[in-house]
Write an enzyme that holds these catalytic residues in place. Structure first.
Site, PDB file in Angstrom:
ATOM      1  N   ARG A 178       1.066   2.485  -3.449  1.00 44.65           N
ATOM      2  CA  ARG A 178      -0.195   3.116  -3.872  1.00 44.65           C
ATOM      3  C   ARG A 178      -0.298   4.526  -3.293  1.00 44.65           C
ATOM      4  NH1 ARG A 178      -5.585   1.909  -5.530  1.00 44.65           N
ATOM      5  NH2 ARG A 178      -7.232   2.594  -4.103  1.00 44.65           N
ATOM      6  N   HIS A 214       0.819  -1.211   0.000  1.00 44.24           N
ATOM      7  CA  HIS A 214       0.000   0.000   0.000  1.00 44.24           C
ATOM      8  C   HIS A 214       0.856   1.264   0.000  1.00 44.24           C
ATOM      9  CE1 HIS A 214      -3.654   2.323   0.573  1.00 44.24           C
ATOM     10  NE2 HIS A 214      -3.022   3.041   1.473  1.00 44.24           N
ATOM     11  N   HIS A 254     -11.520   4.928  -6.272  1.00 49.58           N
ATOM     12  CA  HIS A 254     -12.277   5.327  -5.087  1.00 49.58           C
ATOM     13  C   HIS A 254     -13.691   5.737  -5.490  1.00 49.58           C
ATOM     14  CE1 HIS A 254      -8.406   6.436  -2.670  1.00 49.58           C
ATOM     15  NE2 HIS A 254      -8.711   5.158  -2.590  1.00 49.58           N
TER      16      HIS A 254
END
Length: 299
Positions: A248, A245, A271
């Site tokens: 990201r 993550h 999202h």
């Protein structure tokens, strides 16, 4: 009941009783598989009916040490709780070992961000003389270059690569598809891996469309990606808490710092709400100060 039988029954329960999407079912099965891998790394021969609450507490410590963030830990625990609930309903166990296990506290605290220099150091730490080196390089280039979730990386399909037009198709949360641009560096190393390395791997039947495989021909697991990154961070001398993550988060932060539109970043990250994307606008004070000086009419 052995683990394989338990997983088969759990899959049917999630599909027939809870009517969950295929993507959610696979995520839950991955959570259980992660617990199995934990027992293997500790050389513990635990039957599915022998798991205790202490085992699950040790497991949570383990995935925390791998660098998983509290929200991810909470989601994995949710999958395990669903599994043990199924076993209880199916009369395979008499006591649910997960019943008293509390979810890790989640907060809006942001993970560490890697600088561009640190990302380069980490990628350069990959040993390309090893068979899996080019695979790992392609994976990290895509994680950072496309801002994928680790589950999106491990489930990436060859049939969803549109490299001639610089896009890949991602199946994200809730089985929602999105097209994500892919840069030239990621394309270059992905093509080298597929054309020169992957062709020599004996792919297991039914797994032919998965891009990233382990050396046994199965799709690479999320745990393995965590371990690869943790090992590379150590080799590169980076002391931050790093997980998939982190790439990201760095992807989004670097785009926003470079002036990218927040809505565009939202689309690339997949999202549903712009509010979620706003987490990634946690920029350092110098950047905010410089932005005000540059753009505010009174500055």
């Amino acid at each position: 009941m052995d683990w394989q039988t338990g997983l088969i029954g759990f899959r049917s329960y999630l599909r027939l009783e809870r009517s969950l999407s295929a993507n959610t079912i696979e995520a839950y099965l991955h959570d259980v598989d992660m617990l199995i891998q934990f027992f293997k790394t500790r050389s513990l021969k635990k039957e599915v009916t022998e798991v205790s609450g202490n085992d699950l507490k040790d497991f949570l410590v383990w995935i925390n040490e791998l660098g998983m963030l509290p929200p991810t830990q909470a989601r994995v625990l949710s999958g395990l709780k669903a599994f043990f609930k199924y076993l209880l309903l199916d009369n395979q166990i008499k006591i649910d070992p997960s019943a008293l296990i509390e979810s890790p506290k989640t907060s809006r605290k942001l993970p560490d961000t890697l600088s561009i220099l640190e990302i380069n150091k980490l990628i350069e730490a990959i040993d390309l003389s090893k068979a899996e080196g080019m695979r790992n390089k392609a994976m990290l280039e895509i994680l950072y270059g496309c801002g994928l979730r680790v589950s999106e990386l491990t489930s990436l399909k060859i049939s969803n690569l549109f490299l001639d037009i610089d896009f890949i198709k991602i199946l994200g949360k809730g089985d929602k598809e999105r097209l994500v641009p892919i840069g030239s560096e990621a394309i270059k190393f992905l093509r080298i891996f597929i054309e020169e390395v992957r062709v020599h791997i004996a792919v297991k039947p039914g797994k032919e469309d998965f891009v990233f495989l382990n050396m046994r021909g199965n799709p690479i697991s999320r745990v393995m990606v965590f371990l690869i990154i943790k090992d590379l961070a150590k080799k590169a001398g980076i002391n931050k808490s790093i997980s998939p993550h982190t790439f990201r988060h760095s992807f989004a932060t670097h785009l926003i710092e470079g002036g990218a539109d927040l809505r565009a970043v939202q689309e690339m990250l997949g999202h549903e709400s712009i509010t979620t994307t706003e987490i990634y606008t946690h920029l350092d004070r110098d950047y905010l100060r410089d932005t005000i000086i540059q753009f505010h009419p009174r500055s």
